[in-house]
Design an enzyme around this catalytic site. Structure first.
Site: not given
Lengths: 149, 149
Positions: A65, A117, A69
């Protein structure tokens, strides 16, 4: 969220007032044995701080994406794919997943892998690999043996 | 930051390619035995993900600011002030520090307190308590006995 500024940790990596979500998306969900707990829903300007757990033998979705992250392993150990490389990951290791980079986490067969995360709350939808993407990933025998879709 | 997406944890809550900073600010530094490690310098849209450690008997600065903090205890235990309330804090507890709220962390006399802290990289300067602030805080005998300035 509780009105108390402190939410206590509970046994087995659970927390007061944090729901354990069995992680599902619309459409295909090519992950296995994955749970999510949102620790801070709106932490610091629309960022979500989450805790994911992959059960023994399970894996996260192979995806990519635009949003990046930041990850810290909090429980157990495992392996991950980031881009074209595989890494052994252990407690407190730090993992940066850059934009548009294929990645996947796998727990060992005999233990849980849990990780923190950090993401933007306003993020793009993950992309799943198409046929050409998979062919490119599988051109590396090590990666071919690792990924689960 | 290392070009590798994975930075390994080292013993004693240290990490590859992460510098241990002895935390100082300009002017008065009313904290004691405090170190900072920036784990992700630019994690997810200008957020910093840091790890702070307070040595045995030490404390963070008693301060407040506009930006909010999201905190997880990663090592040891201790106590904290948030607003007018004191809390026992243990591994993996979650602490939300709202805007303009006085807070301070203290390690026990016999152990380290380490915590993860998520903040905006573009944040306002912390404010230190003035005489009236301290008088208001000290109107509670428990808080009066806890705070260090």
């Amino acid at each position: 969220m509780n009105s108390s500024p402190v939410r206590k940790a509970q046994p087995d990596f659970r927390w007061d007032d944090v729901e354990v979500q069995h992680y599902q998306r619309e459409g295909p969900t090519p992950h296995k044995e994955l749970t999510r707990q949102v620790l801070f829903q709106d932490a610091v300007d629309h960022r979500e701080w989450r805790y994911f757990e992959v059960a023994a033998g399970g894996h996260s979705t192979l995806e990519r994406h635009e949003h990046d992250h930041a990850v810290m392993i909090l429980r157990g150990h495992g392996r991950c794919l980031v881009g074209r490389h595989l890494f052994d990951i252990d407690e407190r290791d730090l993992i940066s997943v850059p934009a548009f980079t294929w990645y996947q986490f796998r727990a060992p067969d005999d233990g849980i892998l849990g990780f923190l995360c950090l993401v933007s709350r306003d993020r793009d939808h993950p992309q799943l690999p198409g046929g050409e993407d998979l062919a490119a990933l599988k051109s590396d025998p090590g990666v071919a043996g690792f990924i689960r879709v």
